[in-house]
Design an enzyme around this catalytic site. Structure first.
Site, short mmCIF file in Angstrom:
data_model
loop_
_atom_site.label_atom_id
_atom_site.label_comp_id
_atom_site.label_asym_id
_atom_site.label_seq_id
_atom_site.Cartn_x
_atom_site.Cartn_y
_atom_site.Cartn_z
N ASP A 46 19.13 -5.53 13.85
CA ASP A 46 20.44 -4.89 14.03
C ASP A 46 21.17 -4.78 12.69
O ASP A 46 21.82 -3.78 12.40
CB ASP A 46 21.33 -5.71 14.97
N GLN A 65 8.16 -14.16 13.65
CA GLN A 65 7.16 -13.24 14.21
C GLN A 65 5.77 -13.88 14.17
O GLN A 65 4.98 -13.72 15.10
CB GLN A 65 7.15 -11.91 13.44
N VAL A 78 21.32 -0.46 20.48
CA VAL A 78 20.08 -1.09 20.02
C VAL A 78 19.97 -2.53 20.53
O VAL A 78 19.20 -3.33 20.00
CB VAL A 78 19.95 -1.02 18.48
N ASP A 99 23.61 -6.02 18.99
CA ASP A 99 23.67 -7.45 19.31
C ASP A 99 23.10 -8.26 18.14
O ASP A 99 22.09 -8.93 18.28
CB ASP A 99 22.91 -7.76 20.61
N HIS A 115 12.81 -3.08 14.58
CA HIS A 115 12.93 -2.23 15.77
C HIS A 115 14.15 -1.30 15.73
O HIS A 115 14.04 -0.09 15.86
CB HIS A 115 13.04 -3.11 17.03
N ASP A 116 15.34 -1.91 15.58
CA ASP A 116 16.58 -1.16 15.77
C ASP A 116 16.79 -0.08 14.71
O ASP A 116 17.42 0.95 14.97
CB ASP A 116 17.78 -2.11 15.76
#
Length: 313
Positions: free
Chosen positions: A16, A227, A124, A11, A239-240
């Protein structure tokens, strides 16, 4: 080296885009297709972002649009983190790349049914596409080699105190996936928050150079800003991208087998991944949960992928 055949379901989304960049370039990964879901932003925006990343980096992998809405809940987006477009920061050339006509869910089903059970799904974002595919054609379940997903947490959430965004965006879909019986690997916040991209990391990727170094810099400089504004952090986790790291070399990430259940009851714990870390329920583990990551190895891997986009001629 065995090439892992994967479908990347995402997404886009800043992290991503890093995952796409890594999956498309590393020799250990055979990226069959990219399926797009609503999540960080609405589907019309996440689709454009995925196509923009592929066009900029000359990634010639088919892109499919999937579920525009969660299965049950009202839609939420993470515009506080990813901005109005879902990928604020980078400036892209006018878009000429187009998505395929096939719906992402149909592509996932057809590809798995035609396979020898050697394809790994790598979602993800919210799990809407994967869950709908499982419900539409349960015969895909034994065909899935493994699902390596980014989502959840065994500790604190990031969208509510209990829930991580990807799971909270479609808890019912997550419930379908976590009860599917397919081998699961979960990269939750406890692990992904260790991959904090600081200004030093950004400078390193800029020095590596090429179109991917430039894109990494544009993406992560924006992420640093959001952030800090939202969480007071001095860096942004990617993260992903940890899922791609795990697929390239699982030895870089320590996991623990746990029984994981998704809370779909309305209330303060809606969307929580309840991870039985101590085994108190006595239920068989259904998920390998990421615990720690070798960050030196991980950033070296990201840099290796960035350098892969530098044209030598």
């Amino acid at each position: 080296m065995e090439k892992r055949k994967i479908i990347l379901d995402c997404d886009p989304g800043h992290d991503d885009a890093i995952a796409i960049m890594m999956a498309a370039k590393h020799p250990a990964i055979d990226l069959l297709g990219i399926t797009i879901v609503a999540g960080n932003q609405t589907l019309d925006k996440t689709l454009i972002n995925g196509l923009n990343v592929c066009q900029k980096l000359e990634i010639n992998v088919p892109v499919y649009a999937g579920m525009p809405q969660p299965i049950m809940r009202q839609q939420i987006v993470a515009d506080n983190i990813h901005g109005e477009t879902g990928l604020d920061g980078p400036v892209f050339e006018p878009l000429t790349r187009q998505a395929e006509n096939t719906h992402a869910v149909k592509y996932i089903i057809d590809t798995l049914m035609a396979s020898d059970g050697d394809i790994t799904l790598v979602p993800v974002g919210p799990l809407s596409n994967i869950a709908v595919a499982m419900r539409m054609q349960p015969a895909i379940l034994p065909k899935i080699r493994e699902i390596v997903l980014m989502g959840g947490a065994y500790g604190t959430g990031n969208f509510t105190p209990s829930a991580e965004f990807n799971i909270f965006a479609d808890p019912e879909a997550a419930r379908v996936v976590f009860t599917s019986g397919v081998p699961l690997v979960m990269m939750g916040l406890d692990l992904t928050n260790q991959t904090v991209c600081t200004p030093d990391v950004i400078a390193r990727m800029e020095r590596a150079g090429g179109p991917a170094g430039e894109l990494f810099s544009d993406i992560m400089n924006f992420t640093l800003k959001t952030q800090f504004e939202n969480y007071g952090l001095a860096g942004g986790p990617v993260h992903d991208a940890t899922c791609i790291g795990y697929l390239i070399n699982p030895d870089g990430i320590k996991t623990q087998e746990m029984y994981v259940e998704v809370d779909v009851n309305s209330g303060p714990c809606y969307g929580r991944t309840v991870c039985d870390e101590l085994g108190v329920l006595g239920k068989p583990a259904n998920t390998k949960v990421g615990i720690t990551i070798d960050t030196d190895w991980f950033w070296g891997l990201v840099e290796e992928c960035v350098r892969g986009y530098i044209k030598t001629h």
